[in-house]
Design an enzyme around this catalytic site. Sequence first.
Site, short mmCIF file in Angstrom:
data_model
loop_
_atom_site.label_atom_id
_atom_site.label_comp_id
_atom_site.label_asym_id
_atom_site.label_seq_id
_atom_site.Cartn_x
_atom_site.Cartn_y
_atom_site.Cartn_z
N ARG A 176 0.78 -1.06 0.24
CA ARG A 176 -0.54 0.12 0.01
C ARG A 176 0.68 1.07 -0.31
NH1 ARG A 176 -2.22 -3.54 3.86
NH2 ARG A 176 -3.70 -4.25 3.60
N LYS A 180 -2.88 -2.33 7.68
CA LYS A 180 -4.24 -1.59 8.68
C LYS A 180 -4.04 -2.90 9.76
CE LYS A 180 -6.53 -0.78 4.19
NZ LYS A 180 -8.16 -0.99 3.67
N HIS A 223 -2.13 2.40 -6.13
CA HIS A 223 -2.76 1.31 -6.13
C HIS A 223 -2.95 0.06 -7.77
CE1 HIS A 223 -5.00 -0.26 -2.07
NE2 HIS A 223 -5.66 -0.94 -2.68
N ARG A 256 -0.41 -2.16 -6.90
CA ARG A 256 -0.65 -3.73 -6.41
C ARG A 256 -1.93 -4.39 -6.60
NH1 ARG A 256 -1.16 -4.94 -0.33
NH2 ARG A 256 -3.44 -4.88 0.27
N HIS A 272 -4.23 -8.88 3.53
CA HIS A 272 -6.00 -8.79 3.54
C HIS A 272 -6.65 -9.71 5.16
CE1 HIS A 272 -6.49 -7.40 -0.89
NE2 HIS A 272 -6.10 -7.04 -0.20
N TYR A 295 -9.29 -10.79 -7.28
CA TYR A 295 -8.59 -10.52 -8.17
C TYR A 295 -8.77 -11.54 -8.57
CZ TYR A 295 -6.10 -6.73 -5.76
OH TYR A 295 -5.81 -6.35 -5.32
#
Length: 300
Positions: free
Chosen positions: A151, A175, A246, A249, A272, A281
């Site tokens: 990120r 995150k 992004h 990514r 994630h 994806y």
Amino acid sequence: MLPNDLRNVLEAYLQFLYWEKRLSDNTIQSYEQDLEQLVGFLEKKDIVSFSQLDQDMVEKFLRYEAKREIAPASLARKISALRTFFQYLIREKIMPENCAKLIDSPRFQRKIPDILDESEIESLLNAPDLAKPIGIRDRAILELLYASGLRVSELTALEFSHLDLENFMLRLWGKGFKERMVPFGEEAGEALNRYFQQAREQILKGKRSRSVFVGASGKPLTRQNIWVMIKKYARKAGIEKTITPHTLRHTFATHLLENGADLRVVQEFLGHSDIVTTQIYTHISKKILREAYARSFPRK
């Protein structure tokens, strides 16, 4: 027990998200925006406590929001934010039950992210001028973004203690301050070494910084710096797609899956928490699935 007025409870919840749930600033700001709208709506209805809420009032709020013609994805996000917030209110004994749990989220088509093909990636990576220190730095940034799926916030926060150049590994906190280890390729490692040996000191001009990627001020590059840089090199490379940090990514994840990586491995690399997020994806892997089926299924 918390004070029961609307704004004090909301502030306590935001502190809870930061200190206990360890959510990122951007995620907390998103919750704050959605819940501030709820508070504003309730104040207009002369409701002074969340304990007065019921499903009917929540549905009125959502109908009010829907009339503003917000996107279905935004409305779904608000409903999710309400459910999570109400769970907190139940825990704090302010609300007896979750009056948003029976409300259906709107169905919407999840937007498939733009990605670059391999020739576009090559053009983008080759766009910086390696005769200049800034170009050497920017090439290292592009290589690392593509090679690791970082990120942009993780890239700008990168410090030397996070790097293992010998083993081509990064130690990251994404995150929610979740730690993960991510590998990167030899070409990205070479670009980083070139940056450290040939460019970084020239950019800093005697200043000191623990950050890996810096500007002439000695301060870390910002998200906006990276955004503008990528736009510049995309134009130079002749890429007509609208790309952002992004995009690299997304491209990293897509190219891994196209070349046979397991979805769970890609989930780990991207950081994630839920594999459902990573499954977006798999739209690019239908061709791979068909080829695998053709190779494996005995009845042709």
